[in-house]
Design a protein around this motif. Structure first.
Motif, PDB file in Angstrom:
ATOM      1  N   TYR A 106       0.784  -1.236   0.000  1.00 14.66           N
ATOM      2  CA  TYR A 106       0.000   0.000   0.000  1.00 14.66           C
ATOM      3  C   TYR A 106       0.827   1.304   0.000  1.00 14.66           C
ATOM      4  N   PRO A 107       1.859   1.420   0.858  1.00 11.12           N
ATOM      5  CA  PRO A 107       2.647   2.670   0.826  1.00 11.12           C
ATOM      6  C   PRO A 107       3.267   2.941  -0.546  1.00 11.12           C
ATOM      7  N   LEU A 108       3.585   1.879  -1.283  1.00  8.65           N
ATOM      8  CA  LEU A 108       4.183   2.063  -2.615  1.00  8.65           C
ATOM      9  C   LEU A 108       3.134   2.546  -3.614  1.00  8.65           C
ATOM     10  N   VAL A 109       1.889   2.096  -3.418  1.00  8.01           N
ATOM     11  CA  VAL A 109       0.788   2.579  -4.267  1.00  8.01           C
ATOM     12  C   VAL A 109       0.640   4.087  -4.039  1.00  8.01           C
ATOM     13  N   LEU A 110       0.658   4.483  -2.751  1.00  4.61           N
ATOM     14  CA  LEU A 110       0.504   5.907  -2.415  1.00  4.61           C
ATOM     15  C   LEU A 110       1.638   6.752  -2.986  1.00  4.61           C
ATOM     16  N   LEU A 111       2.825   6.161  -3.062  1.00  2.00           N
ATOM     17  CA  LEU A 111       3.989   6.910  -3.576  1.00  2.00           C
ATOM     18  C   LEU A 111       4.082   6.844  -5.100  1.00  2.00           C
TER      19      LEU A 111
ATOM     20  N   ARG B 123       6.718  -2.434  -7.652  1.00  4.61           N
ATOM     21  CA  ARG B 123       5.965  -2.652  -6.407  1.00  4.61           C
ATOM     22  C   ARG B 123       6.003  -4.114  -6.014  1.00  4.61           C
ATOM     23  N   LYS B 124       5.754  -4.969  -7.002  1.00  3.92           N
ATOM     24  CA  LYS B 124       5.698  -6.403  -6.737  1.00  3.92           C
ATOM     25  C   LYS B 124       7.060  -6.907  -6.256  1.00  3.92           C
ATOM     26  N   ARG B 125       8.110  -6.467  -6.951  1.00  2.00           N
ATOM     27  CA  ARG B 125       9.463  -6.896  -6.590  1.00  2.00           C
ATOM     28  C   ARG B 125       9.789  -6.508  -5.148  1.00  2.00           C
ATOM     29  N   ARG B 126       9.519  -5.235  -4.822  1.00  2.00           N
ATOM     30  CA  ARG B 126       9.884  -4.752  -3.484  1.00  2.00           C
ATOM     31  C   ARG B 126       9.010  -5.374  -2.401  1.00  2.00           C
ATOM     32  N   THR B 127       7.734  -5.569  -2.702  1.00  2.00           N
ATOM     33  CA  THR B 127       6.820  -6.140  -1.702  1.00  2.00           C
ATOM     34  C   THR B 127       7.217  -7.578  -1.376  1.00  2.00           C
ATOM     35  N   LEU B 128       7.489  -8.370  -2.418  1.00  2.00           N
ATOM     36  CA  LEU B 128       7.865  -9.774  -2.172  1.00  2.00           C
ATOM     37  C   LEU B 128       9.206  -9.878  -1.457  1.00  2.00           C
ATOM     38  N   GLU B 129      10.144  -8.997  -1.844  1.00  2.00           N
ATOM     39  CA  GLU B 129      11.466  -9.026  -1.218  1.00  2.00           C
ATOM     40  C   GLU B 129      11.366  -8.760   0.290  1.00  2.00           C
ATOM     41  N   ILE B 130      10.563  -7.772   0.646  1.00  2.00           N
ATOM     42  CA  ILE B 130      10.477  -7.411   2.067  1.00  2.00           C
ATOM     43  C   ILE B 130       9.654  -8.443   2.843  1.00  2.00           C
ATOM     44  N   LEU B 131       8.619  -9.030   2.200  1.00  2.00           N
ATOM     45  CA  LEU B 131       7.867 -10.103   2.867  1.00  2.00           C
ATOM     46  C   LEU B 131       8.790 -11.281   3.151  1.00  2.00           C
ATOM     47  N   LYS B 132       9.725 -11.492   2.230  1.00  2.00           N
ATOM     48  CA  LYS B 132      10.690 -12.571   2.424  1.00  2.00           C
ATOM     49  C   LYS B 132      11.577 -12.274   3.638  1.00  2.00           C
TER      50      LYS B 132
ATOM     51  N   LEU C  21       9.013  -0.788   6.202  1.00  2.00           N
ATOM     52  CA  LEU C  21      10.317  -0.794   5.529  1.00  2.00           C
ATOM     53  C   LEU C  21      10.250  -0.740   4.008  1.00  2.00           C
ATOM     54  N   VAL C  22       9.081  -1.048   3.436  1.00  2.00           N
ATOM     55  CA  VAL C  22       9.022  -1.304   1.992  1.00  2.00           C
ATOM     56  C   VAL C  22       9.424  -0.086   1.151  1.00  2.00           C
ATOM     57  N   LYS C  23       9.194   1.102   1.689  1.00  2.00           N
ATOM     58  CA  LYS C  23       9.527   2.295   0.898  1.00  2.00           C
ATOM     59  C   LYS C  23      10.984   2.728   1.084  1.00  2.00           C
ATOM     60  N   GLY C  24      11.733   1.957   1.876  1.00  2.00           N
ATOM     61  CA  GLY C  24      13.144   2.290   2.081  1.00  2.00           C
ATOM     62  C   GLY C  24      13.346   3.553   2.880  1.00  2.00           C
ATOM     63  N   PRO C  25      12.680   3.673   4.042  1.00  2.00           N
ATOM     64  CA  PRO C  25      12.786   4.901   4.836  1.00  2.00           C
ATOM     65  C   PRO C  25      14.170   5.038   5.468  1.00  2.00           C
ATOM     66  N   THR C  26      14.552   6.273   5.782  1.00  2.00           N
ATOM     67  CA  THR C  26      15.823   6.466   6.482  1.00  2.00           C
ATOM     68  C   THR C  26      15.625   6.290   7.985  1.00  2.00           C
ATOM     69  N   LEU C  27      14.377   6.448   8.426  1.00  2.00           N
ATOM     70  CA  LEU C  27      14.065   6.397   9.851  1.00  2.00           C
ATOM     71  C   LEU C  27      12.844   5.501  10.054  1.00  2.00           C
ATOM     72  N   VAL C  28      12.926   4.563  11.000  1.00  2.00           N
ATOM     73  CA  VAL C  28      11.773   3.721  11.323  1.00  2.00           C
ATOM     74  C   VAL C  28      11.456   3.891  12.809  1.00  2.00           C
ATOM     75  N   LEU C  29      10.197   4.197  13.111  1.00  2.00           N
ATOM     76  CA  LEU C  29       9.780   4.475  14.484  1.00  2.00           C
ATOM     77  C   LEU C  29       8.732   3.470  14.915  1.00  2.00           C
ATOM     78  N   ALA C  30       8.905   2.913  16.101  1.00  2.00           N
ATOM     79  CA  ALA C  30       7.959   1.920  16.598  1.00  2.00           C
ATOM     80  C   ALA C  30       7.595   2.266  18.035  1.00  2.00           C
ATOM     81  N   ASP C  31       6.328   2.636  18.270  1.00  2.00           N
ATOM     82  CA  ASP C  31       5.887   3.007  19.613  1.00  2.00           C
ATOM     83  C   ASP C  31       5.317   1.785  20.317  1.00  2.00           C
TER      84      ASP C  31
END
Ligand code: ATP
Ligand code: MG
Length: 243
Positions: free
Chosen positions: A122-127, A134-143, A172-182
């Motif tokens: 979904y974030p890749l659709v929005l971007l 999209r498919k390549r990156r989504t499957l890679e990160i699910l892996k 992570l799928v969009k390759g962010p520089t910062l990941v935040l988890a509350d």
């Protein structure tokens, strides 16, 4: 083994991924001001796995909401990647957030009608990323989070730990520089929670993003590279683990 180092060492130097300069946040409850952060100054090092530790009400969510540009400080200066956040308009901040920051939440925040695959995509659709990419990156990160086989499950067909793995992949799928988890482990049993933190750390090492997660659980200290302890809106201590 975590070794105590003075707070000053985290406030000097210009290379921090996130830097607080005398940042305060005061909420208003009717006429009553609530000082959630009291002029904190510190830096979060880049490409490290950092933990914000503090009891309920200490200011963890307030801190993460500021870093995530979901809210603005009442006073002080906040810099992310060397950029002063206060100088940006709300639209610029939304754009910055969409491209640079991944979020992982305590209650997973997955879209119930979408499959695990679609939630991550979904974030890749929005971007506006093209379908083949999209498919390549989504499957890679699910892996990398070990969920390829569960990709067609909807959130209610997944366990809590699996839902949080979907959320990690989505962040992570969009390759962010910062990941935040509350408090990403608050709704998980302690064993699953520790496994999720270790998975986050593994993907952090693979992807090189700066990770910041919050918890009230001191047992997770040994899983983090940097530990920032907060109490009543103030930074008590910064410890760094030398590996
Ligand atoms: N929107 C708000 N309006 C008024 N006070 C608030 C608001 N959000 C937080 N606070 C207050 O600010 C302080 C810090 O809250 P915060 O949510 O950052 O703590 P926390 O460490 O995340 O707590 P928890 O572990 O319970 O999630 C608390 O005293 C809280 O009551
Ligand atoms: Mg909180």
């Amino acid at each position: 083994m975590a070794i105590a180092i003075p707070i000053q060492s985290s406030t000097s130097g210009a290379e921090a991924a996130v830097r607080f300069h005398g940042v305060s946040k005061t909420y208003r409850l009717g006429d009553v001001p609530v000082e959630a952060l009291k002029s904190v100054s510190f830096g979060i090092p880049p490409q490290r796995f950092s933990m914000i530790l503090g009891p309920s009400g200490s200011g963890k969510s307030t801190l993460l909401n500021l870093i995530g540009c979901l809210d603005r400080p009442t006073a002080g200066v906040l810099e992310i990647g060397g950029e002063k956040i206060g100088a940006k308009s709300d639209d610029e901040l939304s754009e910055f957030r969409a491209r640079k920051i991944g979020f992982i939440f305590q209650n997973f925040n997955l879209i119930p009608v979408l499959s695990a695959y679609e939630n991550v995509e979904y974030p890749l659709v929005l971007l506006g990323v093209r379908p083949t990419e999209r498919k390549r990156r989504t499957l890679e990160i699910l892996k990398s989070v070990g969920l390829v086989e569960h990709r067609n499950h909807r959130p209610n067909q997944l366990s809590g730990g699996q839902k949080q793995r979907v959320a990690i992949a989505r962040a992570l799928v969009k390759g962010p520089t910062l990941v935040l988890a509350d408090e990403p482990t608050a709704n998980l049993d302690s064993q699953t929670g520790a496994a999720i933190i270790d998975l986050m750390r593994q993907v952090q090492h693979e992807h090189g993003a700066t990770f910041v997660f919050s918890t009230h659980d001191p047992q997770l200290i040994s899983h983090a590279e940097e530990v920032f302890s907060i109490r009543d809106g103030e930074l008590l201590e910064h410890r760094t683990a030398h590996s």
